[in-house]
Scaffold this motif. Structure first.
Motif, short mmCIF file in Angstrom:
data_model
loop_
_atom_site.label_atom_id
_atom_site.label_comp_id
_atom_site.label_asym_id
_atom_site.label_seq_id
_atom_site.Cartn_x
_atom_site.Cartn_y
_atom_site.Cartn_z
N UNK A 3 0.83 -1.19 0.00
CA UNK A 3 0.00 0.00 0.00
C UNK A 3 0.87 1.24 0.00
N UNK A 4 0.47 2.31 -0.73
CA UNK A 4 1.28 3.55 -0.73
C UNK A 4 1.42 4.15 0.65
N UNK A 5 0.36 4.08 1.49
CA UNK A 5 0.45 4.68 2.81
C UNK A 5 1.41 3.91 3.70
N UNK A 6 1.60 2.63 3.43
CA UNK A 6 2.53 1.83 4.21
C UNK A 6 3.98 2.18 3.89
N UNK A 7 4.20 2.84 2.76
CA UNK A 7 5.56 3.24 2.40
C UNK A 7 5.94 4.59 3.00
N UNK A 8 4.94 5.32 3.53
CA UNK A 8 5.23 6.61 4.14
C UNK A 8 5.80 6.40 5.54
#
Length: 430
Positions: A3-8
């Motif tokens: 998930x993109x938010x997990x990369x933040x």
């Protein structure tokens, strides 16, 4: 974690190293997580303007043996009825003021937007930075040394854009070969060039020399690249545009000498960001006063009040200086954010200047005239910890209150001042 938010991960500061208590750091292993006591960033969410957004939840299960990290990915619904359902243009969530064509930039704009049509996806390399993005230089990243688990300095920590930081760390030295330790010299921190639309060089803003007894002396020239035995404090100050482009980079040094018996020294590093065309108040030391810098107190207040602040204000737009009763004195109210604790000290500095102008409708009800009846200037002070920052954020405002207008329920407004006319005023017209 796809998930993109997990990369933040805003707490991921060290390159290829595990940051303490940073539960979203991909460089941390299960063994590292077992040593964590908490998660410094427990939740990371997507854009708050979206109707539905993902949220990454991090926590540490201290009941497990050994303690382990718990990661959850959930969907959050936006309770606001005005939200974005679908994003089909990624730049739509931010507004960048268009550049006005001039004789100097016309060729650049023509190259970028010329033609029958242009795509939203520009092929030109973007020079804008987002919050927390490492600042890239010609050789790697702008270095901001930070302490490791053992409090030793790690020079692999990149400075993040708009992330104000202040770090302290220890460095092992050998006094017989101090000249060979490049991390103790100024050149190590000024030789990098920041890569943006054009190369931004790091200029030396000030150099202060500290003796063994702690006395500091501001050097007159910053041209010479001194190579001291000990670089104690290094402060970066970066200026940026509202579009996210770095325009200037300056650094201030505190240099000193050390005793030959010392085996390790402590260094301090700071970085702060200032937006272009704004004027933060520079402090005069960190924390003690530096030689050559002005005293604070009335310096800050003068910036808040501006030049030639008056003592009286005219009641009417045509009040004459000789009509003393037509001039209203400005009343000052001083308050402190910590007044309940009766805080008194040398660092109680003004941070807010608010002007309240009360006016009313004066004269006949047929043609009332605006009249100023009082002006109050409120000055709010607060204790400032100079050791935590090198700029002071101040605010000022002005409010106009019509005391003759209807107010909120339960509030009794002051009546309009009505001037009575003579009984024969209209004679002989009526």
């Amino acid at each position: 974690m796809f998930s993109p938010v997990a990369k933040l991960c805003v707490c991921n500061l060290l390159v290829a190293q595990c940051d303490i208590n940073c539960c979203c750091d991909p460089d941390c292993s299960a063994a590292d997580f077992s040593l964590f006591t908490t998660c410094s960033v427990p939740i990371v969410t997507g854009d708050s303007q979206l109707c539905s957004r993902e949220a990454a939840i991090y926590s540490i299960d201290v009941t497990a043996h050994p303690p382990e990290r718990i990661f959850k990915l959930i969907d959050q619904l936006n309770p606001n009825i005005f939200c974005i359902q679908i994003v089909n243009y990624k730049q739509a969530l931010s507004f960048i003021p268009p550049e006005t064509p001039t004789a100097q930039n016309f060729d650049h704009l023509l190259e970028q937007f010329g033609g029958a049509a242009f795509s939203a996806e520009s092929d030109i390399l973007s020079t804008e930075l987002d919050y927390g993005v490492p600042i890239q230089t010609a050789d790697a990243f702008l270095r901001l040394p930070s302490p490791t688990v053992s409090s030793q300095c790690s020079d692999a920590n990149p400075a993040g854009f708009l992330v104000n930081q202040a770090t302290k760390c220890s460095r092992m030295i050998n006094t017989e070969s101090c000249g060979a330790i490049q991390e103790l010299g100024m050149l190590f921190y000024t030789s990098s060039q920041i890569l943006v639309a054009s190369i931004v060089n790091i200029t030396v803003q000030s150099i202060t020399f500290q003796s063994l007894n702690g006395t500091r002396t501001l050097l007159n020239s910053t041209d010479a690249m001194l190579f001291p035995m000990f670089l104690e404090v290094n402060i970066y100050l970066l200026t940026y545009k509202d579009t996210g482009e770095i325009t200037e980079a300056a650094v201030s040094f505190v240099l000193g000498i050390i005793n030959s018996t010392v085996l390790s020294v402590q260094q301090s590093f700071e970085i702060s960001f200032t937006q272009l065309n704004t004027k933060p108040i520079p402090l005069s030391g960190n924390p003690g006063y530096s030689v050559g810098y002005p005293f604070l107190a009335q310096t800050v207040l003068n910036v808040l009040k501006g030049q030639s602040f008056p003592e009286y204000v005219a009641s009417f737009g045509n009040s004459q200086p000789q009509d003393v009763l037509d001039w209203v004195p400005i009343t000052y109210i001083h308050s402190s954010e910590h007044s309940l604790y009766h805080f008194q000290g040398p660092w109680q500095l003004p941070i807010s200047f608010e002007i309240e102008v009360k006016w009313t409708k004066y004269g006949s009800l047929i043609n009332p005239q605006a009249k100023i009846i009082s002006v109050t200037a409120s000055i709010t002070s607060s204790p400032i910890n100079l050791g935590s920052k090198n700029t002071l954020q101040i605010t000022s405002s002005v409010t106009f209150i019509d005391v003759s207008a209807p107010a909120e329920p339960g509030y009794k407004a002051q009546p309009t001042i009505e001037a009575k006319l003579p009984f024969d005023f209209f004679f002989p017209f009526v």
